[in-house]
Design an enzyme around this catalytic site. Structure first.
Site, PDB file in Angstrom:
ATOM      1  N   PRO A 143      13.304  22.646 -18.058  1.00  0.00           N
ATOM      2  CA  PRO A 143      11.897  23.024 -17.885  1.00  0.00           C
ATOM      3  C   PRO A 143      10.983  22.012 -18.588  1.00  0.00           C
ATOM      4  O   PRO A 143      11.391  21.396 -19.570  1.00  0.00           O
ATOM      5  CB  PRO A 143      11.801  24.384 -18.595  1.00  0.00           C
ATOM      6  CG  PRO A 143      13.202  24.783 -18.960  1.00  0.00           C
ATOM      7  CD  PRO A 143      14.004  23.518 -19.012  1.00  0.00           C
TER       8      PRO A 143
ATOM      9  N   LYS B 299       5.261  22.385  -9.945  1.00  0.00           N
ATOM     10  CA  LYS B 299       6.655  22.217 -10.394  1.00  0.00           C
ATOM     11  C   LYS B 299       6.698  22.392 -11.906  1.00  0.00           C
ATOM     12  O   LYS B 299       5.933  21.727 -12.621  1.00  0.00           O
ATOM     13  CB  LYS B 299       7.126  20.806 -10.010  1.00  0.00           C
ATOM     14  CG  LYS B 299       8.439  20.391 -10.635  1.00  0.00           C
ATOM     15  CD  LYS B 299       8.823  18.970 -10.224  1.00  0.00           C
ATOM     16  CE  LYS B 299      10.032  18.492 -10.981  1.00  0.00           C
ATOM     17  NZ  LYS B 299      10.356  17.085 -10.709  1.00  0.00           N
TER      18      LYS B 299
ATOM     19  N   ILE C 150       5.610  -2.883   8.313  1.00  0.00           N
ATOM     20  CA  ILE C 150       6.718  -2.619   7.377  1.00  0.00           C
ATOM     21  C   ILE C 150       6.724  -1.160   6.908  1.00  0.00           C
ATOM     22  O   ILE C 150       7.771  -0.536   6.809  1.00  0.00           O
ATOM     23  CB  ILE C 150       6.654  -3.603   6.182  1.00  0.00           C
ATOM     24  CG1 ILE C 150       6.833  -5.027   6.710  1.00  0.00           C
ATOM     25  CG2 ILE C 150       7.719  -3.281   5.138  1.00  0.00           C
ATOM     26  CD1 ILE C 150       6.632  -6.119   5.706  1.00  0.00           C
TER      27      ILE C 150
ATOM     28  N   VAL D 138       9.429   8.487   0.772  1.00  0.00           N
ATOM     29  CA  VAL D 138      10.014   9.579  -0.009  1.00  0.00           C
ATOM     30  C   VAL D 138       9.381   9.515  -1.402  1.00  0.00           C
ATOM     31  O   VAL D 138       8.543   8.675  -1.664  1.00  0.00           O
ATOM     32  CB  VAL D 138      11.556   9.482  -0.125  1.00  0.00           C
ATOM     33  CG1 VAL D 138      12.236   9.940   1.123  1.00  0.00           C
ATOM     34  CG2 VAL D 138      11.973   8.089  -0.534  1.00  0.00           C
TER      35      VAL D 138
ATOM     36  N   GLY E 292       0.813  -1.219   0.000  1.00  0.00           N
ATOM     37  CA  GLY E 292       0.000   0.000   0.000  1.00  0.00           C
ATOM     38  C   GLY E 292       0.842   1.264   0.000  1.00  0.00           C
ATOM     39  O   GLY E 292       0.512   2.251   0.642  1.00  0.00           O
TER      40      GLY E 292
ATOM     41  N   THR F 151      11.403  10.372 -11.983  1.00  0.00           N
ATOM     42  CA  THR F 151      10.664   9.602 -12.983  1.00  0.00           C
ATOM     43  C   THR F 151       9.984   8.350 -12.424  1.00  0.00           C
ATOM     44  O   THR F 151       9.325   7.625 -13.177  1.00  0.00           O
ATOM     45  CB  THR F 151      11.618   9.159 -14.110  1.00  0.00           C
ATOM     46  OG1 THR F 151      12.827   8.682 -13.508  1.00  0.00           O
ATOM     47  CG2 THR F 151      11.932  10.295 -15.053  1.00  0.00           C
TER      48      THR F 151
HETATM   49  C1  LIG Z   1      15.701   8.449  -2.131  1.00  0.00           C
HETATM   50  C2  LIG Z   1      14.498   8.313  -2.995  1.00  0.00           C
HETATM   51  C3  LIG Z   1      13.933   9.440  -3.585  1.00  0.00           C
HETATM   52  C4  LIG Z   1      12.832   9.319  -4.423  1.00  0.00           C
HETATM   53  N1  LIG Z   1      12.327  10.429  -5.036  1.00  0.00           N
HETATM   54  C5  LIG Z   1      11.322  10.296  -5.921  1.00  0.00           C
HETATM   55  C6  LIG Z   1      10.780  11.412  -6.596  1.00  0.00           C
HETATM   56  O1  LIG Z   1      11.177  12.556  -6.385  1.00  0.00           O
HETATM   57  N2  LIG Z   1       9.788  11.206  -7.476  1.00  0.00           N
HETATM   58  C7  LIG Z   1       9.279   9.965  -7.730  1.00  0.00           C
HETATM   59  O2  LIG Z   1       8.394   9.822  -8.577  1.00  0.00           O
HETATM   60  N3  LIG Z   1       9.742   8.904  -7.057  1.00  0.00           N
HETATM   61  C8  LIG Z   1      10.734   9.025  -6.186  1.00  0.00           C
HETATM   62  N4  LIG Z   1      11.188   7.932  -5.509  1.00  0.00           N
HETATM   63  C9  LIG Z   1      10.526   6.649  -5.718  1.00  0.00           C
HETATM   64  C10 LIG Z   1       9.231   6.592  -4.921  1.00  0.00           C
HETATM   65  O3  LIG Z   1       9.484   6.799  -3.558  1.00  0.00           O
HETATM   66  C11 LIG Z   1       8.561   5.248  -5.120  1.00  0.00           C
HETATM   67  O4  LIG Z   1       8.536   4.924  -6.481  1.00  0.00           O
HETATM   68  C12 LIG Z   1       7.138   5.312  -4.657  1.00  0.00           C
HETATM   69  O5  LIG Z   1       7.065   5.765  -3.351  1.00  0.00           O
HETATM   70  C13 LIG Z   1       6.470   3.972  -4.756  1.00  0.00           C
HETATM   71  O6  LIG Z   1       6.954   3.085  -3.783  1.00  0.00           O
HETATM   72  P1  LIG Z   1       6.282   1.673  -3.668  1.00  0.00           P
HETATM   73  O7  LIG Z   1       4.835   1.858  -3.461  1.00  0.00           O
HETATM   74  O8  LIG Z   1       6.715   0.866  -4.820  1.00  0.00           O
HETATM   75  O9  LIG Z   1       6.965   1.015  -2.385  1.00  0.00           O
HETATM   76  P2  LIG Z   1       6.833   1.344  -0.824  1.00  0.00           P
HETATM   77  O10 LIG Z   1       6.498   2.743  -0.547  1.00  0.00           O
HETATM   78  O11 LIG Z   1       8.084   0.802  -0.201  1.00  0.00           O
HETATM   79  O12 LIG Z   1       5.597   0.468  -0.342  1.00  0.00           O
HETATM   80  C14 LIG Z   1       5.712  -0.927  -0.129  1.00  0.00           C
HETATM   81  C15 LIG Z   1       4.416  -1.439   0.469  1.00  0.00           C
HETATM   82  O13 LIG Z   1       4.499  -2.850   0.539  1.00  0.00           O
HETATM   83  C16 LIG Z   1       4.057  -3.284   1.804  1.00  0.00           C
HETATM   84  N5  LIG Z   1       4.702  -4.552   2.126  1.00  0.00           N
HETATM   85  C17 LIG Z   1       6.000  -4.912   1.941  1.00  0.00           C
HETATM   86  N6  LIG Z   1       6.198  -6.178   2.383  1.00  0.00           N
HETATM   87  C18 LIG Z   1       4.987  -6.613   2.845  1.00  0.00           C
HETATM   88  C19 LIG Z   1       4.528  -7.824   3.456  1.00  0.00           C
HETATM   89  N7  LIG Z   1       5.346  -8.869   3.690  1.00  0.00           N
HETATM   90  N8  LIG Z   1       3.224  -7.913   3.825  1.00  0.00           N
HETATM   91  C20 LIG Z   1       2.352  -6.879   3.602  1.00  0.00           C
HETATM   92  N9  LIG Z   1       2.745  -5.706   3.032  1.00  0.00           N
HETATM   93  C21 LIG Z   1       4.041  -5.590   2.669  1.00  0.00           C
HETATM   94  C22 LIG Z   1       4.424  -2.163   2.762  1.00  0.00           C
HETATM   95  O14 LIG Z   1       3.602  -2.193   3.908  1.00  0.00           O
HETATM   96  C23 LIG Z   1       4.121  -0.941   1.882  1.00  0.00           C
HETATM   97  O15 LIG Z   1       2.739  -0.636   1.999  1.00  0.00           O
HETATM   98  C24 LIG Z   1      12.266   8.042  -4.649  1.00  0.00           C
HETATM   99  C25 LIG Z   1      12.811   6.919  -4.033  1.00  0.00           C
HETATM  100  C26 LIG Z   1      13.920   7.040  -3.224  1.00  0.00           C
HETATM  101  C27 LIG Z   1      14.498   5.813  -2.593  1.00  0.00           C
END
Ligand SMILES: Cc1cc2nc3c(=O)[nH]c(=O)nc-3n(C[C@H](O)[C@H](O)[C@H](O)COP(=O)(O)OP(=O)(O)OC[C@H]3O[C@@H](n4cnc5c(N)ncnc54)[C@H](O)[C@@H]3O)c2cc1C
Length: 500
Positions: A97, A78, A42, A47, A12, A343
């Protein structure tokens, strides 16, 4: 579809909830059930605060107006990324830009001037001088014109990612997404290798036909269960960690992300309404976690302050397949390219939109899985190339990190060919067309990077007199006055928010 389709989204974070919302919206009149399971223990990565203009389409698809979500997510507009200090003494900073409809009037002049400059003539080539968004960024004007302004302006957003996650969760639940809190302990598979169910630590079992892996860097379903290989980009991109520290909101409200070169990486500054997001993205091969934190604190004047820094590790690369058997991976679970051009969410959104198209075209089957995988992989690779190019062209001499980046020869054929055409004074517009890569970063975006960086041969000793007399194609006064008149249709974003 004879049987209802049960889609189970694991995770999520922003990726999971973006998928849940878009699926629930598109299939609201189809026999499709959507559940999302996430762990409270978890947590999400927390970010990811900058977007590309693609995110505007996401909210438009869901009919969510800006005044509904932006204030709740502390969001700002932005229009630009400003790169500071990436090229030593050549250009103190340059801009990327977002390209708007209005730029049809000036883009060609930009391209021609860049070619003229490559031929040795001293003409204007700074991207921000040719593009409306560059002008708005400089004046700190929000990209929302008055009603009678006849051109669409492209823009993205800055936002608090945790708050955006909460907003999307609430919205998704209203669209009918079933929300389950639980820790997934194991993943069950059928004899044919397809996933059949997820089992939680408390014994609950969630069955489905299609599983979406949004479990972040864990990639519990696609990589850990189905064994899909991860192809790391470590040879192309060295950064693998980040340290994050918030500061107070800025007095003025810029409409751009700043990306400033540091000793072993770069640091972002993202203006939100209630705080400023700062993060230093660096390579652990070259700098320790402690030194990176100290360098960031020093930059932000936080050396003697006990605000806690958040340290993150980044797994940069992509899965060999993004959709395998009955499992689709999205977000960090499918791959990640460091955030220099923000991205990641763009890729999440495009992956979801393309999946919806492909899955529907194949009558809810995996018929077009191979085409989908090929297309998404290509997108990851071409975005990676654009980011790699920032590092390859750097002109910094203050650490081995920058020297090694400049010397790095792990470049794709596509990037090598682009650089070759640029250096040989060839037609880069044609080359981008030939490679068919303009849908990832446009011709003008490539000009922003290459010309913005100042990758040019020395200026010819003799400049034709006609250049001074007639003025070059840029026609500085005319363009500046054009943009200046256009800008009368825009206001500062602080004022806009007060109205909202
Ligand atoms: C340093 C940094 C800067 C970034 N800056 C940008 C930016 O400026 N712009 C941009 O577009 N993106 C950016 N990103 C990327 C962005 O943060 C992610 O692409 C975005 O938040 C999506 O993350 P996610 O949902 O894939 O994973 P996560 O946010 O890690 O979510 C994972 C989910 O899986 C669940 N989960 C994991 N294991 C289990 C389990 N065993 N059982 C149940 N649930 C589980 C967790 O509870 C959580 O809900 C950045 C990333 C980093 C690391």
């Amino acid at each position: 579809m004879t049987q209802p389709l049960r889609i189970v989204i694991a995770g999520g974070g922003t990726a999971g909830w973006m998928a849940a919302n878009l699926f629930a919206n598109i299939w609201k009149n189809s026999p499709v059930e959507i559940s999302l399971i996430e762990s409270e223990d978890i947590g999400t990565i927390g970010v990811g605060e900058g977007s590309t203009p693609t995110l505007k389409r996401f909210f438009q698809t869901l009919s969510i107006a800006e005044h509904e979500w932006m204030p709740q997510c502390q969001a700002t507009y932005k229009v630009n990324i400003k790169f500071n200090g990436w090229n030593g003494d050549v250009h103190a900073s340059y801009s990327h830009p977002f390209i708007s409809q209005l730029d049809v009037f000036s883009e060609r002049a930009f391209h021609i001037n860049a070619l003229t400059r490559r031929l040795g003539l001293n003409v204007e080539t700074r991207p921000e001088k040719f593009l409306m968004a560059g002008y708005l960024a400089k004046k700190q004007l929000a990209p929302i014109p008055s009603h009678n302004f006849p051109f669409a302006i492209e823009y993205g957003y800055h936002f608090d990612s945790m708050k955006l996650g909460q907003f999307l969760r609430n919205f998704g639940k209203k669209l009918g997404v079933k929300h389950i809190i639980g820790n997934i302990e194991s993943v069950e598979t059928h004899a044919n290798g397809e996933i059949s169910a997820l089992t939680c630590t408390d014994g609950r079992r969630i069955e489905g036909n299609l599983f979406v892996d949004c479990t972040g860097f864990n990639s519990l379903l696609l990589q850990k269960t189905l064994g899909v290989k991860f192809n790391a980009f470590g040879k192309n991109l060295f950064n693998d960690a980040a340290v994050v520290l918030p500061t107070a909101p800025l007095q003025t409200m810029p409409v751009e992300t700043e990306s400033t070169a540091m000793s072993n990486g770069w640091c972002w500054q993202i203006p939100l309404r209630n705080r400023t997001g700062n993060g230093y993205v660096y390579s652990q091969q070259y700098q320790s976690k402690e030194d990176a934190e100290r360098e960031l604190r020093q930059r932000l004047n936080l050396l003697d302050c006990d605000v806690e820094a958040k340290h993150l590790k980044m797994r940069v690369g992509q899965c060999e397949k993004h959709w395998h058997k009955n499992c689709l991976a999205l977000g960090l679970a499918q791959g990640f390219i460091e955030p220099l051009e923000a991205t990641a969410l763009h890729l999440v959104q495009v992956s979801i939109e393309m999946f919806i198209d492909t899955f529907t075209k194949g009558h809810f089957s995996a018929q077009y899985q191979d085409t989908y995988n090929k297309d998404i992989s290509e997108r990851f690779e071409r975005i990676r190339d654009y980011i790699v190019c920032h590092y390859k062209l750097n002109g910094k001499r203050d650490s081995q990190y920058w020297v090694d980046n400049r010397d790095n020869m792990h470049l794709s054929e596509s990037l090598l060919s682009l650089l070759d055409v640029w250096y040989r004074k060839g037609d880069i517009v044609e080359e981008i067309k030939r490679q068919g890569i303009g849908k990832h970063f446009s011709t003008t975006s490539w000009h922003c990077l290459l010309a913005g960086y100042g990758v040019f041969p020395p200026i010819a000793l003799q400049q034709p007199d006609s250049l001074k007399e007639k003025g070059d194609l840029f026609e500085e006064n005319k363009l500046a006055s054009f943009f200046s008149r256009c800008s009368l249709n825009f206001e500062k974003q602080k004022l806009l928010f007060q109205i909202a």
